[in-house]
Design a protein around this motif. Structure first.
Motif, mmCIF file in Angstrom:
data_model
loop_
_atom_site.group_PDB
_atom_site.id
_atom_site.type_symbol
_atom_site.label_atom_id
_atom_site.label_comp_id
_atom_site.label_asym_id
_atom_site.label_seq_id
_atom_site.Cartn_x
_atom_site.Cartn_y
_atom_site.Cartn_z
ATOM 1 N N ASP A 74 0.871 -1.169 0.000
ATOM 2 C CA ASP A 74 0.000 0.000 0.000
ATOM 3 C C ASP A 74 0.914 1.227 0.000
ATOM 4 O O ASP A 74 2.016 1.171 0.556
ATOM 5 C CB ASP A 74 -0.866 -0.024 1.277
ATOM 6 C CG ASP A 74 -1.825 1.141 1.335
ATOM 7 O OD1 ASP A 74 -2.880 1.055 0.681
ATOM 8 O OD2 ASP A 74 -1.527 2.135 2.026
ATOM 9 N N PRO A 75 0.493 2.317 -0.619
ATOM 10 C CA PRO A 75 1.346 3.510 -0.616
ATOM 11 C C PRO A 75 1.701 4.009 0.789
ATOM 12 O O PRO A 75 2.724 4.657 0.971
ATOM 13 C CB PRO A 75 0.504 4.559 -1.357
ATOM 14 C CG PRO A 75 -0.392 3.768 -2.232
ATOM 15 C CD PRO A 75 -0.695 2.511 -1.459
ATOM 16 N N SER A 76 0.884 3.661 1.780
ATOM 17 C CA SER A 76 1.178 4.107 3.151
ATOM 18 C C SER A 76 2.243 3.244 3.832
ATOM 19 O O SER A 76 2.764 3.620 4.873
ATOM 20 C CB SER A 76 -0.097 4.103 3.995
ATOM 21 O OG SER A 76 -0.553 2.782 4.196
ATOM 22 N N PHE A 77 2.594 2.084 3.248
ATOM 23 C CA PHE A 77 3.608 1.207 3.827
ATOM 24 C C PHE A 77 4.998 1.678 3.394
ATOM 25 O O PHE A 77 5.195 2.011 2.226
ATOM 26 C CB PHE A 77 3.449 -0.237 3.345
ATOM 27 C CG PHE A 77 2.173 -0.930 3.719
ATOM 28 C CD1 PHE A 77 1.278 -0.403 4.627
ATOM 29 C CD2 PHE A 77 1.864 -2.140 3.142
ATOM 30 C CE1 PHE A 77 0.105 -1.059 4.955
ATOM 31 C CE2 PHE A 77 0.693 -2.815 3.457
ATOM 32 C CZ PHE A 77 -0.184 -2.267 4.369
ATOM 33 N N PRO A 78 5.980 1.644 4.295
ATOM 34 C CA PRO A 78 7.344 1.982 3.884
ATOM 35 C C PRO A 78 7.939 0.928 2.946
ATOM 36 O O PRO A 78 8.806 1.225 2.142
ATOM 37 C CB PRO A 78 8.127 2.060 5.187
ATOM 38 C CG PRO A 78 7.293 1.357 6.200
ATOM 39 C CD PRO A 78 5.878 1.391 5.730
ATOM 40 N N ALA A 79 7.453 -0.312 3.058
ATOM 41 C CA ALA A 79 7.913 -1.419 2.205
ATOM 42 C C ALA A 79 6.821 -2.478 2.198
ATOM 43 O O ALA A 79 5.970 -2.497 3.089
ATOM 44 C CB ALA A 79 9.212 -2.002 2.758
ATOM 45 N N PRO A 80 6.820 -3.371 1.212
ATOM 46 C CA PRO A 80 5.812 -4.433 1.199
ATOM 47 C C PRO A 80 5.921 -5.318 2.442
ATOM 48 O O PRO A 80 6.993 -5.458 3.029
ATOM 49 C CB PRO A 80 6.155 -5.240 -0.047
ATOM 50 C CG PRO A 80 6.942 -4.325 -0.906
ATOM 51 C CD PRO A 80 7.688 -3.428 0.035
ATOM 52 N N ILE A 81 4.817 -5.918 2.815
ATOM 53 C CA ILE A 81 4.765 -6.868 3.927
ATOM 54 C C ILE A 81 4.654 -8.264 3.321
ATOM 55 O O ILE A 81 3.782 -8.516 2.482
ATOM 56 C CB ILE A 81 3.555 -6.600 4.840
ATOM 57 C CG1 ILE A 81 3.698 -5.243 5.527
ATOM 58 C CG2 ILE A 81 3.381 -7.722 5.864
ATOM 59 C CD1 ILE A 81 2.455 -4.828 6.301
ATOM 60 N N TYR A 82 5.533 -9.166 3.740
ATOM 61 C CA TYR A 82 5.500 -10.553 3.287
ATOM 62 C C TYR A 82 5.015 -11.423 4.442
ATOM 63 O O TYR A 82 5.423 -11.216 5.589
ATOM 64 C CB TYR A 82 6.880 -11.011 2.822
ATOM 65 C CG TYR A 82 7.331 -10.261 1.604
ATOM 66 C CD1 TYR A 82 6.939 -10.680 0.337
ATOM 67 C CD2 TYR A 82 8.115 -9.114 1.703
ATOM 68 C CE1 TYR A 82 7.338 -9.982 -0.799
ATOM 69 C CE2 TYR A 82 8.508 -8.413 0.581
ATOM 70 C CZ TYR A 82 8.118 -8.857 -0.670
ATOM 71 O OH TYR A 82 8.496 -8.161 -1.787
ATOM 72 N N ALA A 83 4.141 -12.375 4.142
ATOM 73 C CA ALA A 83 3.569 -13.221 5.186
ATOM 74 C C ALA A 83 3.189 -14.571 4.590
ATOM 75 O O ALA A 83 3.213 -14.754 3.371
ATOM 76 C CB ALA A 83 2.337 -12.547 5.783
ATOM 77 N N THR A 84 2.828 -15.498 5.471
ATOM 78 C CA THR A 84 2.291 -16.778 5.042
ATOM 79 C C THR A 84 0.949 -16.992 5.728
ATOM 80 O O THR A 84 0.776 -16.633 6.893
ATOM 81 C CB THR A 84 3.226 -17.958 5.384
ATOM 82 O OG1 THR A 84 3.450 -17.985 6.785
ATOM 83 C CG2 THR A 84 4.541 -17.849 4.655
ATOM 84 N N LEU A 85 0.015 -17.553 5.009
ATOM 85 C CA LEU A 85 -1.280 -17.922 5.559
ATOM 86 C C LEU A 85 -1.303 -19.434 5.624
ATOM 87 O O LEU A 85 -1.269 -20.111 4.595
ATOM 88 C CB LEU A 85 -2.421 -17.398 4.688
ATOM 89 C CG LEU A 85 -3.828 -17.661 5.222
ATOM 90 C CD1 LEU A 85 -4.076 -16.865 6.506
ATOM 91 C CD2 LEU A 85 -4.869 -17.302 4.184
ATOM 92 N N ILE A 96 0.994 -15.025 9.235
ATOM 93 C CA ILE A 96 2.243 -14.824 9.981
ATOM 94 C C ILE A 96 3.184 -13.952 9.158
ATOM 95 O O ILE A 96 3.539 -14.299 8.030
ATOM 96 C CB ILE A 96 2.929 -16.179 10.293
ATOM 97 C CG1 ILE A 96 1.963 -17.122 10.989
ATOM 98 C CG2 ILE A 96 4.205 -15.960 11.097
ATOM 99 C CD1 ILE A 96 1.537 -16.700 12.376
ATOM 100 N N TRP A 97 3.580 -12.849 9.746
ATOM 101 C CA TRP A 97 4.463 -11.870 9.108
ATOM 102 C C TRP A 97 5.903 -12.350 9.208
ATOM 103 O O TRP A 97 6.316 -12.924 10.214
ATOM 104 C CB TRP A 97 4.290 -10.531 9.820
ATOM 105 C CG TRP A 97 5.294 -9.509 9.461
ATOM 106 C CD1 TRP A 97 5.388 -8.851 8.281
ATOM 107 C CD2 TRP A 97 6.313 -8.970 10.297
ATOM 108 N NE1 TRP A 97 6.419 -7.934 8.333
ATOM 109 C CE2 TRP A 97 7.000 -7.993 9.560
ATOM 110 C CE3 TRP A 97 6.723 -9.224 11.597
ATOM 111 C CZ2 TRP A 97 8.067 -7.283 10.092
ATOM 112 C CZ3 TRP A 97 7.780 -8.523 12.122
ATOM 113 C CH2 TRP A 97 8.431 -7.560 11.358
ATOM 114 N N SER A 98 6.673 -12.109 8.158
ATOM 115 C CA SER A 98 8.110 -12.427 8.199
ATOM 116 C C SER A 98 8.867 -11.312 7.497
ATOM 117 O O SER A 98 8.321 -10.600 6.664
ATOM 118 C CB SER A 98 8.391 -13.764 7.521
ATOM 119 O OG SER A 98 8.010 -13.722 6.174
ATOM 120 N N ARG A 99 10.105 -11.136 7.858
ATOM 121 C CA ARG A 99 10.922 -10.104 7.264
ATOM 122 C C ARG A 99 12.075 -10.727 6.520
ATOM 123 O O ARG A 99 12.614 -11.702 6.829
ATOM 124 C CB ARG A 99 11.459 -9.169 8.342
ATOM 125 C CG ARG A 99 12.175 -7.985 7.742
ATOM 126 C CD ARG A 99 12.473 -6.992 8.789
ATOM 127 N NE ARG A 99 11.255 -6.275 9.105
ATOM 128 C CZ ARG A 99 11.184 -4.958 9.197
ATOM 129 N NH1 ARG A 99 12.264 -4.250 9.063
ATOM 130 N NH2 ARG A 99 10.085 -4.357 9.491
#
Length: 99
Positions: A74-85, A96-99
């Motif tokens: 999203d434009p409001s995020f500093p970077a994309p969020i990667y996760a697993t469902l 679950i969020w991961s970096r």
């Protein structure tokens, strides 16, 4: 790893739930979509009618269990969020969020 959401899967293959972070709290849906090519996502993530993510179906190497690899942006995020469902211990689906 931190849980940032929980979902349930309907009989129609649509996941519904909520995504929660320090700055985001939205009811979201993850819907299957038609793939245009091999690298296209299997699902699209949306909230309030706005698409803000995509998912690819994957399988765990050791167990073969399927999960969704999720990318939220999203434009409001500093970077994309990667996760697993993936399936939780009690039958719920955990994002679950991961970096």
């Amino acid at each position: 790893m931190a849980q940032i959401g929980s979902f349930t899967r309907g009989e129609n293959g649509v996941y519904t739930g909520e995504i929660r972070t320090l700055t985001l709290r939205v009811k979201a849906t993850i819907r299957p979509c038609e793939r245009e090519h091999d690298k296209a996502p299997d699902h699209r993530v949306s909230a309030n009618g706005v698409e803000f993510g995509a998912c690819w179906t994957k399988a765990a190497r050791e167990t073969g269990a399927e999960y969704l690899s999720v990318k939220l942006d999203d434009p409001s995020f500093p970077a994309p969020i990667y996760a697993t469902l993936s399936q939780g211990d009690e039958g719920e689906l955990k994002l679950i969020w991961s970096r």
